[in-house]
Design a protein around this motif. Structure first.
Motif, PDB file in Angstrom:
ATOM      1  N   GLU A  37      -8.557 -12.426 -12.526  1.00  0.00           N
ATOM      2  CA  GLU A  37      -7.099 -12.237 -12.458  1.00  0.00           C
ATOM      3  C   GLU A  37      -6.588 -11.827 -13.832  1.00  0.00           C
ATOM      4  O   GLU A  37      -6.861 -12.498 -14.822  1.00  0.00           O
ATOM      5  CB  GLU A  37      -6.434 -13.542 -11.992  1.00  0.00           C
ATOM      6  N   LYS A  38      -5.820 -10.740 -13.859  1.00  0.00           N
ATOM      7  CA  LYS A  38      -5.357 -10.264 -15.168  1.00  0.00           C
ATOM      8  C   LYS A  38      -4.223 -11.106 -15.746  1.00  0.00           C
ATOM      9  O   LYS A  38      -4.034 -11.149 -16.957  1.00  0.00           O
ATOM     10  CB  LYS A  38      -4.989  -8.795 -15.105  1.00  0.00           C
TER      11      LYS A  38
ATOM     12  N   LEU B   8       4.233 -10.929   5.056  1.00  0.00           N
ATOM     13  CA  LEU B   8       2.870 -10.597   4.636  1.00  0.00           C
ATOM     14  C   LEU B   8       1.859 -11.731   4.739  1.00  0.00           C
ATOM     15  O   LEU B   8       0.660 -11.476   4.862  1.00  0.00           O
ATOM     16  CB  LEU B   8       2.896 -10.017   3.229  1.00  0.00           C
TER      17      LEU B   8
ATOM     18  N   GLY C 235      -2.713  -6.758  -4.502  1.00  0.00           N
ATOM     19  CA  GLY C 235      -1.274  -6.794  -4.259  1.00  0.00           C
ATOM     20  C   GLY C 235      -0.736  -5.430  -3.901  1.00  0.00           C
ATOM     21  O   GLY C 235      -1.156  -4.418  -4.470  1.00  0.00           O
TER      22      GLY C 235
ATOM     23  N   PHE D 270      -1.744 -14.737  -3.163  1.00  0.00           N
ATOM     24  CA  PHE D 270      -2.053 -15.374  -1.878  1.00  0.00           C
ATOM     25  C   PHE D 270      -3.357 -14.820  -1.281  1.00  0.00           C
ATOM     26  O   PHE D 270      -4.150 -15.557  -0.697  1.00  0.00           O
ATOM     27  CB  PHE D 270      -0.909 -15.136  -0.889  1.00  0.00           C
ATOM     28  N   ALA D 271      -3.589 -13.505  -1.429  1.00  0.00           N
ATOM     29  CA  ALA D 271      -4.769 -12.880  -0.823  1.00  0.00           C
ATOM     30  C   ALA D 271      -6.049 -13.353  -1.509  1.00  0.00           C
ATOM     31  O   ALA D 271      -7.011 -13.765  -0.847  1.00  0.00           O
ATOM     32  CB  ALA D 271      -4.644 -11.356  -0.906  1.00  0.00           C
TER      33      ALA D 271
ATOM     34  N   TYR E 270      12.456 -13.489 -12.461  1.00  0.00           N
ATOM     35  CA  TYR E 270      13.824 -13.086 -12.804  1.00  0.00           C
ATOM     36  C   TYR E 270      14.827 -14.002 -12.080  1.00  0.00           C
ATOM     37  O   TYR E 270      14.509 -14.581 -11.025  1.00  0.00           O
ATOM     38  CB  TYR E 270      14.052 -11.608 -12.422  1.00  0.00           C
TER      39      TYR E 270
ATOM     40  N   GLY F 123       0.151 -14.345  -8.506  1.00  0.00           N
ATOM     41  CA  GLY F 123       0.471 -12.932  -8.280  1.00  0.00           C
ATOM     42  C   GLY F 123       1.971 -12.680  -8.375  1.00  0.00           C
ATOM     43  O   GLY F 123       2.616 -13.011  -9.375  1.00  0.00           O
ATOM     44  N   THR F 124       2.530 -12.121  -7.320  1.00  0.00           N
ATOM     45  CA  THR F 124       3.969 -11.839  -7.244  1.00  0.00           C
ATOM     46  C   THR F 124       4.797 -12.978  -7.808  1.00  0.00           C
ATOM     47  O   THR F 124       5.739 -12.776  -8.572  1.00  0.00           O
ATOM     48  CB  THR F 124       4.366 -11.642  -5.754  1.00  0.00           C
TER      49      THR F 124
ATOM     50  N   VAL G 248      -9.561  -6.342 -14.502  1.00  0.00           N
ATOM     51  CA  VAL G 248     -10.658  -5.477 -14.066  1.00  0.00           C
ATOM     52  C   VAL G 248     -10.240  -4.035 -14.324  1.00  0.00           C
ATOM     53  O   VAL G 248      -9.206  -3.575 -13.833  1.00  0.00           O
ATOM     54  CB  VAL G 248     -10.969  -5.706 -12.567  1.00  0.00           C
TER      55      VAL G 248
ATOM     56  N   TYR H 235       6.771 -18.584   5.461  1.00  0.00           N
ATOM     57  CA  TYR H 235       6.240 -18.003   4.228  1.00  0.00           C
ATOM     58  C   TYR H 235       5.296 -19.034   3.607  1.00  0.00           C
ATOM     59  O   TYR H 235       5.601 -19.702   2.625  1.00  0.00           O
ATOM     60  CB  TYR H 235       7.344 -17.574   3.254  1.00  0.00           C
TER      61      TYR H 235
ATOM     62  N   SER I  95      11.919 -15.521  -1.771  1.00  0.00           N
ATOM     63  CA  SER I  95      11.390 -14.877  -0.582  1.00  0.00           C
ATOM     64  C   SER I  95      12.543 -14.609   0.381  1.00  0.00           C
ATOM     65  O   SER I  95      13.508 -15.385   0.431  1.00  0.00           O
ATOM     66  CB  SER I  95      10.382 -15.816   0.059  1.00  0.00           C
ATOM     67  N   ASP I  96      12.459 -13.519   1.160  1.00  0.00           N
ATOM     68  CA  ASP I  96      13.455 -13.365   2.226  1.00  0.00           C
ATOM     69  C   ASP I  96      12.804 -13.494   3.603  1.00  0.00           C
ATOM     70  O   ASP I  96      13.403 -13.171   4.617  1.00  0.00           O
ATOM     71  CB  ASP I  96      14.294 -12.093   2.069  1.00  0.00           C
ATOM     72  N   THR I  97      11.568 -13.976   3.612  1.00  0.00           N
ATOM     73  CA  THR I  97      10.968 -14.515   4.834  1.00  0.00           C
ATOM     74  C   THR I  97      11.365 -15.987   4.844  1.00  0.00           C
ATOM     75  O   THR I  97      11.333 -16.636   3.795  1.00  0.00           O
ATOM     76  CB  THR I  97       9.428 -14.446   4.765  1.00  0.00           C
TER      77      THR I  97
HETATM   78  P1  FAD Z   1      -0.020 -10.306  -5.346  1.00  0.00           P
HETATM   79  O1  FAD Z   1       0.704 -11.571  -5.231  1.00  0.00           O
HETATM   80  O2  FAD Z   1       0.706  -9.118  -5.843  1.00  0.00           O
HETATM   81  O3  FAD Z   1      -1.290 -10.581  -6.264  1.00  0.00           O
HETATM   82  C1  FAD Z   1      -2.122  -9.552  -6.733  1.00  0.00           C
HETATM   83  C2  FAD Z   1      -2.797 -10.049  -7.981  1.00  0.00           C
HETATM   84  O4  FAD Z   1      -3.804  -9.121  -8.363  1.00  0.00           O
HETATM   85  C3  FAD Z   1      -1.848 -10.171  -9.161  1.00  0.00           C
HETATM   86  O5  FAD Z   1      -1.908 -11.470  -9.692  1.00  0.00           O
HETATM   87  C4  FAD Z   1      -2.354  -9.134 -10.147  1.00  0.00           C
HETATM   88  O6  FAD Z   1      -2.187  -9.523 -11.490  1.00  0.00           O
HETATM   89  C5  FAD Z   1      -3.818  -9.066  -9.764  1.00  0.00           C
HETATM   90  N1  FAD Z   1      -4.429  -7.807 -10.168  1.00  0.00           N
HETATM   91  C6  FAD Z   1      -4.064  -6.549  -9.795  1.00  0.00           C
HETATM   92  N2  FAD Z   1      -4.858  -5.649 -10.370  1.00  0.00           N
HETATM   93  C7  FAD Z   1      -5.759  -6.344 -11.102  1.00  0.00           C
HETATM   94  C8  FAD Z   1      -6.835  -5.962 -11.942  1.00  0.00           C
HETATM   95  N3  FAD Z   1      -7.160  -4.673 -12.121  1.00  0.00           N
HETATM   96  N4  FAD Z   1      -7.552  -6.938 -12.547  1.00  0.00           N
HETATM   97  C9  FAD Z   1      -7.259  -8.244 -12.355  1.00  0.00           C
HETATM   98  N5  FAD Z   1      -6.227  -8.654 -11.594  1.00  0.00           N
HETATM   99  C10 FAD Z   1      -5.487  -7.718 -10.969  1.00  0.00           C
HETATM  100  N6  FAD Z   1       6.524 -10.603   1.121  1.00  0.00           N
HETATM  101  C11 FAD Z   1       6.930 -11.184   2.254  1.00  0.00           C
HETATM  102  O7  FAD Z   1       6.192 -11.176   3.234  1.00  0.00           O
HETATM  103  N7  FAD Z   1       8.125 -11.824   2.325  1.00  0.00           N
HETATM  104  C12 FAD Z   1       8.967 -11.880   1.273  1.00  0.00           C
HETATM  105  O8  FAD Z   1      10.044 -12.443   1.377  1.00  0.00           O
HETATM  106  C13 FAD Z   1       8.575 -11.252   0.061  1.00  0.00           C
HETATM  107  N8  FAD Z   1       9.376 -11.282  -1.028  1.00  0.00           N
HETATM  108  C14 FAD Z   1       8.965 -10.642  -2.157  1.00  0.00           C
HETATM  109  C15 FAD Z   1       9.804 -10.660  -3.273  1.00  0.00           C
HETATM  110  C16 FAD Z   1       9.413 -10.013  -4.439  1.00  0.00           C
HETATM  111  C17 FAD Z   1      10.293 -10.052  -5.632  1.00  0.00           C
HETATM  112  C18 FAD Z   1       8.207  -9.279  -4.466  1.00  0.00           C
HETATM  113  C19 FAD Z   1       7.782  -8.521  -5.691  1.00  0.00           C
HETATM  114  C20 FAD Z   1       7.365  -9.278  -3.374  1.00  0.00           C
HETATM  115  C21 FAD Z   1       7.735  -9.964  -2.220  1.00  0.00           C
HETATM  116  N9  FAD Z   1       6.906  -9.983  -1.113  1.00  0.00           N
HETATM  117  C22 FAD Z   1       7.319 -10.610   0.037  1.00  0.00           C
HETATM  118  C23 FAD Z   1       5.581  -9.358  -1.149  1.00  0.00           C
HETATM  119  C24 FAD Z   1       4.539 -10.261  -1.838  1.00  0.00           C
HETATM  120  O9  FAD Z   1       3.933  -9.461  -2.803  1.00  0.00           O
HETATM  121  C25 FAD Z   1       3.543 -10.798  -0.803  1.00  0.00           C
HETATM  122  O10 FAD Z   1       4.213 -11.617   0.126  1.00  0.00           O
HETATM  123  C26 FAD Z   1       2.405 -11.642  -1.388  1.00  0.00           C
HETATM  124  O11 FAD Z   1       2.811 -12.491  -2.410  1.00  0.00           O
HETATM  125  C27 FAD Z   1       1.279 -10.733  -1.824  1.00  0.00           C
HETATM  126  O12 FAD Z   1       0.154 -11.490  -2.215  1.00  0.00           O
HETATM  127  P2  FAD Z   1      -1.144 -10.740  -2.732  1.00  0.00           P
HETATM  128  O13 FAD Z   1      -2.086 -11.777  -3.152  1.00  0.00           O
HETATM  129  O14 FAD Z   1      -1.583  -9.758  -1.738  1.00  0.00           O
HETATM  130  O15 FAD Z   1      -0.652  -9.866  -3.968  1.00  0.00           O
END
Ligand code: FAD
Ligand code: NA7
Length: 551
Positions: free
Chosen positions: A49-50, A447, A154, A28-29, A63, A56-57, A122, A75, A68-70
Motif C-alpha cells: 500500500e502506497k 461499491l 481503487g 476495502f478491496a 476534507y 484507501g479512499t 508499486v 456501506y 459516504s452517500d450510501t
Molecule cells: P480504494 O479505497 O481507492 O483503495 C485503493 C488503494 O490502492 C489506495 O489505498 C491506494 O493508495 C492504493 N494504491 C493504488 N495504486 C497503488 C500502487 N501503485 N501501489 C500501492 N498502492 C496503491 N462508494 C460507494 O459505494 N458509496 C459511497 O458513498 C462512496 N462515497 C465516496 C466518497 C468519496 C469522497 C470517494 C473518493 C469515493 C467514494 N466511494 C463511494 C467510492 C470508494 O472509493 C469505494 O466505495 C471504496 O472505498 C473503494 O475501495 P477500494 O479498496 O476498491 O479502493
C-alpha cells in the motif's frame, strides 16, 4: 477528529519477498482480498500500500464534509454475520472518520496488519512466462515475486489535478481533496474551491459553516437532492440487524445495491401530479440513488422521464436559492445523467452571506496568482486556501500509472490503447494470473457489495487454480471483446453517455471517452458470474503451469 488515522502497527516483515499472492492496495478491496486468501484459503499473501495508513479512499479523503452517500447499513462488509451484527452506526450516513474507524476495527478483528506493507508504492509488475510468476517492483527498488497478483487499486483513487497557469506561485495552501493534510483547518480562512461534484458539494456545505468566506468556482452545475441524513435510533439499528439476511439478499439481487427496492413503474404511466408527488416523497425521504432509481424505473433510460425528474429538481433550486442570478447559474440544463448526488443543504448554502459562486464556463479561470484566482473578467479572487475538488482519473488511472507488463512484455497501455477493457471487470487477456477488483467494466453500484462479489470470485478462481498445481488463469481475447460489447450495448441503452463525467473518462483532458462500467446492475452481474462458473469458467483459459514454476 477523534479517530486515529492509522491502524496500530505491527506491519509486515520486510525480509519476506516471495508470496503466493501479492495484493496491491489496502482499501476495502485489498483488505478483504487479504482476509479471503490468507485467513480462509491459507495462502501466503502480502499487501503493498502506497499510503501511510490503511483505508484507501477513507484514509486520503479527510476534507471537511467527507462522507459516504450510501446509507450506513449497506456501506459495510457483509461477508461475516458476526461482523455485521457487532458493529453499530448512529447516523444514516457514515462520516469519513466513522468509516476509517470501521476499517481499523476490521483490520484488527482479522489480524490483517501483519501482512500489510505501508508506504510501499508499486511502480511496476511484469509477468515472467518462463516461471509463470509475477515480479512486482516498488518505488524503493524492492522486488516481490508471486504467483497471483490481485489489484485493489481503487477506481476513484488517482487524483485529477488540472494544470492551471500560476499554480506553483500560489502563496497560500493549495490542496486536493484526495490528499487533505492532517493540519489544515478552513475555520476563519478565505477559501476557494474548484469543482462541484460529489466531493465539492460535500466540502462546500461543510466549509461554508466555518470559513470566513467561500468562493465556489463551478464548471458544471449539479442536480442534488437531500440526503435525509440524521441520527438513527438504536431501536432502528437493532431492527435492521434482525433483518440483515433479507436485506443483503435483496442488495445482491438488486441493480444499484443501495438497500432500497428499485421502482418498476415507468414515469409516463402516471399523471403529472402523481409524478410530482412521487418526486416530492423521494425528496423528503432523501438519497440520490433512490431519487434516480427508486422513484420510476426509467429515469436513467427515457429522455421524457429524465426531464421530468430534472424539471422537479430545477423547480427546487428556484424555490430555495434567493438570488436569481445565483439560482440561474446553479441550474443544470443537461440531462440528469451523472452519478446522482445527495447532500445536506447544497443549494441553501448559496443563500449564506459568506458564499459566492463563480461560473467558470461563462467566466473562465485564467490563472492562479500568488494571492488567489484570476478570472477572465479581470477579478482576482483572493483566498488563503485553494481547494481542488476536481475528482479522479477514474477506473484505469492507477493501472496506467504503473509499468505493468503481461505476456511478451506487453504494456497495459498498449493493451488498453483503444480503451480500458476486461473480462467481467476482473481479468484482462495477456495478463495471466492478474486480477482486478473494480477493474474496467465492473458493476456501477454501491461499491462494497460489488467489491465483495469480485473478491469472492477471484478468491474462488485462485483456490481452484492452486488446487490444480498452481494453474494459470487468463481471459481469452474473444471473451474480453464480448464483455466489452455487452457493456457498451447496455451503457448506450441509458442516458449516462449523454453527459460528460468520470463514468466515461470524460473529465480528464485528452482521455478517450469510453464505456468503463457494466451498467446492468449487481443482480445481473452476479447471475453472469454464476453462469460463467457453471459453464466451466467460460471465457477463461485455465492451463497447467510452466515446468519451471512447478519445479
Ligand atoms: P480504494 O479505497 O481507492 O483503495 C485503493 C488503494 O490502492 C489506495 O489505498 C491506494 O493508495 C492504493 N494504491 C493504488 N495504486 C497503488 C500502487 N501503485 N501501489 C500501492 N498502492 C496503491 N462508494 C460507494 O459505494 N458509496 C459511497 O458513498 C462512496 N462515497 C465516496 C466518497 C468519496 C469522497 C470517494 C473518493 C469515493 C467514494 N466511494 C463511494 C467510492 C470508494 O472509493 C469505494 O466505495 C471504496 O472505498 C473503494 O475501495 P477500494 O479498496 O476498491 O479502493
Ligand atoms: P467529479 O464528480 O469528477 O467532480 C469534479 C468536479 O471538478 C466537477 O465539478 C468538474 O466539473 C470539476 N472540474 C474538474 N476539472 C476542472 C477544471 N479544470 N476546472 C474547473 N472545474 C473542474 O469528482 P468528485 O471527487 O466530486 O466525485 C467523484 C466520485 O467520488 C463521486 O461520484 C463519488 O462516488 C465519490 P465538470 O462537471 O467536469 O464540468
Amino acid at each position: 477528529m477523534t479517530t486515529p488515522i492509522r491502524a496500530a502497527a505491527p506491519t509486515a516483515d520486510p525480509t519476506d519477498t516471495d508470496f503466493d499472492a501479492v495484493v496491491v492496495g489496502a482499501g476495502f478491496a485489498g483488505l478483504y482480498s487479504l482476509h479471503k486468501l490468507r485467513n480462509e484459503q491459507g495462502l501466503r499473501v502480502r499487501v503493498l500500500e502506497k499510503g501511510s495508513g490503511v483505508g484507501g479512499t477513507w484514509f486520503f479523503n479527510r476534507y471537511p464534509g467527507a462522507k459516504s452517500d450510501t446509507e450506513s447499513f449497506v456501506y459495510r462488509y457483509s461477508f461475516d454475520d458476526d461482523l455485521l451484527r457487532e458493529y453499530d452506526w448512529t447516523t444514516r450516513y457514515l462520516e469519513q472518520e466513522d468509516i476509517l474507524a470501521y476499517i481499523h476495527h476490521v483490520v484488527e478483528r482479522y489480524d490483517l496488519m501483519k501482512d500489510i506493507r505501508l508506504d510501499t508504492e508499486v511502480t511496476g509488475a511484469a509477468w515472467d512466462e518462463s516461471r509463470d510468476r509475477w515480479t512486482v517492483r516498488t518505488a524503493a527498488g524492492e522486488e516481490f515475486t508471486c504467483t497471483y497478483l490481485v489489484n485493489g487499486l481503487g477506481l476513484l483513487a488517482k487524483t485529477n489535478m488540472p494544470d492551471i497557469p500560476g499554480m506553483d506561485h500560489f502563496e497560500g495552501r493549495l490542496v486536493h481533496t484526495n490528499a487533505w493534510p492532517e493540519d489544515l483547518d478552513v475555520a476563519g480562512k478565505r477559501v476557494g474551491v474548484i469543482g462541484t461534484g460529489s466531493t465539492g458539494t460535500q466540502f462546500i456545505i461543510a466549509a461554508a459553516k466555518t470559513a470566513e468566506n467561500l468562493t465556489v468556482f463551478q464548471r458544471s452545475p449539479q442536480y442534488c437532492v437531500p440526503s435525509g441524513n440524521g441520527p438513527v435510533d438504536p431501536a432502528e439499528v437493532a431492527e435492521t440487524k434482525k433483518n440483515f439476511d433479507a436485506i443483503w439478499t435483496q442488495v445482491r439481487g438488486s441493480s444499484v445495491a443501495f438497500g432500497f427496492e428499485e421502482s418498476a413503474i415507468e414515469a409516463g404511466s402516471v399523471t403529472e401530479e402523481q409524478r410530482r408527488q412521487v418526486f416530492q416523497q423521494a425528496w423528503d425521504r432523501g438519497n440520490g440513488f433512490h431519487f434516480m432509481f427508486g422513484t420510476f424505473s426509467d429515469i436513467a433510460t427515457n429522455p421524457e422521464a429524465n426531464e421530468a425528474a430534472a424539471t422537479f429538481i430545477r423547480s427546487k433550486i428556484a424555490e430555495i436559492v434567493e438570488d436569481p442570478e445565483t439560482a440561474r447559474a446553479l441550474t443544470p440544463t443537461e440531462p440528469y445523467a451523472k452519478r446522482p448526488l445527495c447532500n445536506e443543504g447544497y443549494y441553501e448554502t448559496f443563500n449564506r452571506d459568506n458564499v459566492s459562486l463563480v461560473p467558470v464556463k461563462e467566466n473562465p479561470i485564467v490563472r492562479i496568482t500568488p494571492r488567489g484566482v484570476r478570472t477572465a473578467d479581470g477579478v482576482e479572487h483572493e483566498v488563503d486556501i485553494l481547494v481542488f475538488a476536481t475528482g479522479f482519473d477514474a477506473v484505469d488511472g492507477n493501472y496506467r500509472a504503473m509499468d505493468l507488463r503481461g505476456r511478451g512484455g506487453l504494456h497495459i497501455n498498449e493493451h488498453w490503447a483503444d480503451a480500458p477493457t476486461s473480462y467481467l471487470g476482473i481479468t484482462t487477456a495477456n495478463f495471466p494470473n492478474m486480477f482486478m477488483i473494480l477493474g474496467p467494466n465492473g458493476p456501477f453500484t454501491n461499491l462494497l457489495p460489488s467489491i465483495e462479489t469480485q473478491v469472492e470470485y477471484v478468491a474462488e478462481l485462485i483456490e481452484s487454480a492452486v488446487a490444480r498445481g498452481r494453474a494459470v488463469v487468463e481471459a481469452t481475447s474473444e471473451a474480453e471483446t464480448g464483455w466489452t460489447a455487452t457493456c457498451e450495448e447496455i451503457a448506450h441503452m441509458t442516458l449516462f453517455p449523454k453527459t460528460a463525467s468520470w463514468i466515461f473518462g470524460a473529465n480528464i483532458p485528452g482521455k478517450k471517452r469510453t464505456v468503463m462500467f457494466f451498467l446492468g446492475g449487481l443482480g445481473m452481474y452476479r447471475q453472469i458470474l454464476a453462469d460463467v462458473r457453471e459453464n466451466g469458467y467460460r471465457g477463461l483459459r485455465i492451463t497447467e503451469p510452466a515446468r519451471a514454476a512447478v519445479a
